[in-house]
Design a protein around this motif. Structure first.
Motif, mmCIF file in Angstrom:
data_model
loop_
_atom_site.group_PDB
_atom_site.id
_atom_site.type_symbol
_atom_site.label_atom_id
_atom_site.label_comp_id
_atom_site.label_asym_id
_atom_site.label_seq_id
_atom_site.Cartn_x
_atom_site.Cartn_y
_atom_site.Cartn_z
ATOM 1 N N GLY A 23 0.884 -1.213 -0.105
ATOM 2 C CA GLY A 23 0.034 0.370 0.046
ATOM 3 C C GLY A 23 0.714 1.238 0.037
ATOM 4 O O GLY A 23 1.908 0.990 0.184
ATOM 5 N N ASP A 24 0.173 2.293 -0.323
ATOM 6 C CA ASP A 24 1.015 3.679 -0.398
ATOM 7 C C ASP A 24 1.668 3.914 0.729
ATOM 8 O O ASP A 24 1.668 3.381 2.118
ATOM 9 C CB ASP A 24 -0.078 4.939 -0.516
ATOM 10 N N SER A 25 2.593 4.965 0.468
ATOM 11 C CA SER A 25 3.545 5.280 1.896
ATOM 12 C C SER A 25 2.821 5.985 2.966
ATOM 13 O O SER A 25 1.946 6.850 2.538
ATOM 14 C CB SER A 25 4.624 6.369 1.349
ATOM 15 N N GLY A 26 2.711 5.534 4.287
ATOM 16 C CA GLY A 26 2.219 6.294 5.108
ATOM 17 C C GLY A 26 0.903 5.939 5.599
ATOM 18 O O GLY A 26 0.113 6.308 6.596
ATOM 19 N N VAL A 27 0.345 4.665 4.865
ATOM 20 C CA VAL A 27 -0.966 4.070 5.394
ATOM 21 C C VAL A 27 -1.036 3.402 6.458
ATOM 22 O O VAL A 27 -1.741 2.930 7.286
ATOM 23 C CB VAL A 27 -1.439 3.306 4.253
ATOM 24 N N GLY A 28 0.469 3.015 6.938
ATOM 25 C CA GLY A 28 0.496 2.496 8.393
ATOM 26 C C GLY A 28 0.733 0.921 8.472
ATOM 27 O O GLY A 28 0.641 0.205 9.279
ATOM 28 N N LYS A 29 1.642 0.357 7.536
ATOM 29 C CA LYS A 29 2.125 -1.003 7.201
ATOM 30 C C LYS A 29 2.981 -1.375 8.270
ATOM 31 O O LYS A 29 2.811 -2.324 8.965
ATOM 32 C CB LYS A 29 2.804 -1.143 5.761
ATOM 33 N N THR A 30 4.030 -0.660 8.614
ATOM 34 C CA THR A 30 5.007 -0.677 9.702
ATOM 35 C C THR A 30 4.470 -0.733 10.938
ATOM 36 O O THR A 30 4.536 -1.857 11.836
ATOM 37 C CB THR A 30 6.212 0.211 9.658
ATOM 38 N N CYS A 31 3.539 0.196 11.154
ATOM 39 C CA CYS A 31 2.682 0.139 12.456
ATOM 40 C C CYS A 31 1.872 -1.066 12.600
ATOM 41 O O CYS A 31 1.588 -1.482 13.920
ATOM 42 C CB CYS A 31 1.836 1.519 12.434
ATOM 43 N N TRP A 71 6.359 -9.667 5.480
ATOM 44 C CA TRP A 71 7.409 -8.613 4.860
ATOM 45 C C TRP A 71 6.562 -7.455 5.065
ATOM 46 O O TRP A 71 5.491 -7.133 4.200
ATOM 47 C CB TRP A 71 7.666 -9.044 3.264
ATOM 48 N N ASP A 72 7.261 -6.372 5.310
ATOM 49 C CA ASP A 72 6.837 -5.043 5.326
ATOM 50 C C ASP A 72 7.600 -4.382 4.130
ATOM 51 O O ASP A 72 8.799 -4.197 4.208
ATOM 52 C CB ASP A 72 7.251 -4.455 6.711
ATOM 53 N N THR A 73 6.826 -3.725 3.406
ATOM 54 C CA THR A 73 7.236 -3.345 2.089
ATOM 55 C C THR A 73 7.460 -1.933 2.168
ATOM 56 O O THR A 73 6.515 -1.231 2.780
ATOM 57 C CB THR A 73 6.789 -3.604 0.674
ATOM 58 N N ALA A 74 8.179 -1.172 1.399
ATOM 59 C CA ALA A 74 8.211 0.208 1.375
ATOM 60 C C ALA A 74 7.162 0.861 0.372
ATOM 61 O O ALA A 74 7.080 0.231 -0.845
ATOM 62 C CB ALA A 74 9.516 0.777 1.036
ATOM 63 N N GLY A 75 6.403 1.659 0.870
ATOM 64 C CA GLY A 75 5.246 2.114 -0.159
ATOM 65 C C GLY A 75 5.950 3.288 -0.909
ATOM 66 O O GLY A 75 5.138 3.646 -2.034
ATOM 67 N N GLN A 76 6.775 3.896 -0.779
ATOM 68 C CA GLN A 76 7.377 4.850 -1.671
ATOM 69 C C GLN A 76 7.712 4.370 -2.991
ATOM 70 O O GLN A 76 8.296 3.185 -3.296
ATOM 71 C CB GLN A 76 8.642 5.673 -1.217
HETATM 72 N N1 LIG Z 1 -3.946 7.468 13.865
HETATM 73 C C1 LIG Z 1 -3.115 6.507 13.469
HETATM 74 N N2 LIG Z 1 -2.102 6.945 12.983
HETATM 75 C C2 LIG Z 1 -1.382 5.628 12.349
HETATM 76 C C3 LIG Z 1 -1.964 4.423 12.318
HETATM 77 N N3 LIG Z 1 -1.314 3.499 11.854
HETATM 78 C C4 LIG Z 1 -0.005 4.410 11.295
HETATM 79 N N4 LIG Z 1 -0.259 5.528 11.835
HETATM 80 C C5 LIG Z 1 0.827 6.743 11.522
HETATM 81 O O1 LIG Z 1 0.819 6.876 10.282
HETATM 82 C C6 LIG Z 1 2.253 7.208 9.783
HETATM 83 C C7 LIG Z 1 2.905 6.125 8.915
HETATM 84 O O2 LIG Z 1 2.827 4.914 9.616
HETATM 85 P P1 LIG Z 1 3.751 3.606 8.721
HETATM 86 O O3 LIG Z 1 3.481 2.599 9.770
HETATM 87 O O4 LIG Z 1 5.579 4.051 9.114
HETATM 88 O O5 LIG Z 1 3.504 3.847 7.455
HETATM 89 P P2 LIG Z 1 3.782 2.914 6.318
HETATM 90 O O6 LIG Z 1 2.908 2.299 5.521
HETATM 91 O O7 LIG Z 1 4.808 1.678 6.834
HETATM 92 O O8 LIG Z 1 4.768 3.681 5.226
HETATM 93 P P3 LIG Z 1 6.151 3.506 4.287
HETATM 94 O O9 LIG Z 1 6.984 2.592 5.112
HETATM 95 O O10 LIG Z 1 6.774 4.663 3.714
HETATM 96 O O11 LIG Z 1 5.494 2.489 3.198
HETATM 97 C C8 LIG Z 1 2.954 7.119 11.306
HETATM 98 O O12 LIG Z 1 3.168 8.548 11.821
HETATM 99 C C9 LIG Z 1 1.912 6.593 12.209
HETATM 100 O O13 LIG Z 1 2.432 6.885 13.364
HETATM 101 C C10 LIG Z 1 -3.223 4.227 13.091
HETATM 102 O O14 LIG Z 1 -3.893 3.332 12.850
HETATM 103 N N5 LIG Z 1 -3.944 5.429 13.492
#
Ligand SMILES: Nc1nc2c(ncn2[C@@H]2O[C@H](COP(=O)(O)OP(=O)(O)OP(=O)(O)O)[C@@H](O)[C@H]2O)c(=O)[nH]1
Length: 209
Positions: A23-31, A71-76
């Motif tokens: 999924g796109d960068s920042g959607v929360g994959k790592t979290c 596997w946690d992929t990079a969205g960028q």
């Molecule tokens: N409110 C809220 N914020 C979230 C949630 N999941 C992630 N975030 C926030 O969203 C941002 C991006 O989260 P990541 O998990 O790094 O996103 P990603 O999809 O892994 O991004 P890439 O590694 O660039 O592909 C961070 O600032 C998180 O704190 C969620 O369920 N709720």
């Protein structure tokens, strides 16, 4: 579980099932992965994944151990070619968008096209609308996610890496589907992933924000 059934399958039980987060960068994959693996939320500064990272998690599904390698992929965009190389080996894909980011939702069609192009035909795909905790910033309704998922015939649910909503359920559902595929008795009906998810959500009585 007997060796008779397993002999029909190339994959042995000791093997890992490969689950990929896309999924796109920042959607929360790592979290989402950190929440699932460690039960914690990574708040604060957003560190974008570079290339690809993975974590192992063993789940017990109906008294059977299912080993997931996630596997946690990079969205960028600039890491897309790295991700492409991994699609072929994935048994399941969790495709995420962010309910507070309309573009990430609109890009789901492109992600599904990419999955169709690079992944195995029988890969398990589940669509997840993440950040469901963000009620004030929400720009994508749950119904829109449901509709898109229906159009593409993939199971769907909303999740929150922050609150933990449905995180365990998403991975359990995928693990159950993968276990059924490996160990299905000849007369056992096919596992219905969306039915399972809907039933679990009703039982828990949560999840309908
Ligand atoms: N409110 C809220 N914020 C979230 C949630 N999941 C992630 N975030 C926030 O969203 C941002 C991006 O989260 P990541 O998990 O790094 O996103 P990603 O999809 O892994 O991004 P890439 O590694 O660039 O592909 C961070 O600032 C998180 O704190 C969620 O369920 N709720």
């Amino acid at each position: 579980l007997t060796t008779v059934h397993m002999a029909d399958h190339p994959k042995s039980l000791s093997d890992f099932d490969f689950v990929m987060l896309v999924g796109d960068s920042g959607v929360g994959k790592t979290c989402l992965l950190v929440r699932f693996k460690d039960g914690a939320f990574l708040a604060g500064s957003f560190i974008s994944t570079v290339g690809i990272d993975f974590r192992n998690k063993v789940m017990t599904i109906d008294a059977v151990k299912v080993k997931l390698q996630i596997w946690d992929t990079a969205g960028q965009e600039r890491f897309r070619s790295v991700t492409h190389a991994y699609y072929r080996d994935a048994h399941a894909l969790l495709l995420l968008y962010d309910v507070t980011n309309k573009a990430s939702f609109d890009n789901i069609r492109a992600w599904l096209t990419e999955i169709h192009e690079y992944a195995q035909q029988d890969v398990v795909v589940m669509l997840l609308g993440n950040k469901a905790d963000s009620t004030h910033d929400r720009l994508v309704k749950r119904e829109e996610g449901e509709k898109l998922a229906k159009e593409f015939g993939v199971p769907f649910m909303e999740t929150s890496a922050k609150s933990g909503l449905n995180v365990e359920l998403a991975f359990t559902a995928v693990a159950k589907e993968l276990k059924h595929r490996t160990m299905k008795e000849p007369d056992e009906p096919k596992f219905q992933l969306q039915e399972y998810v809907d039933k679990e959500m009703r039982t828990v009585g949560c999840c309908r924000s």
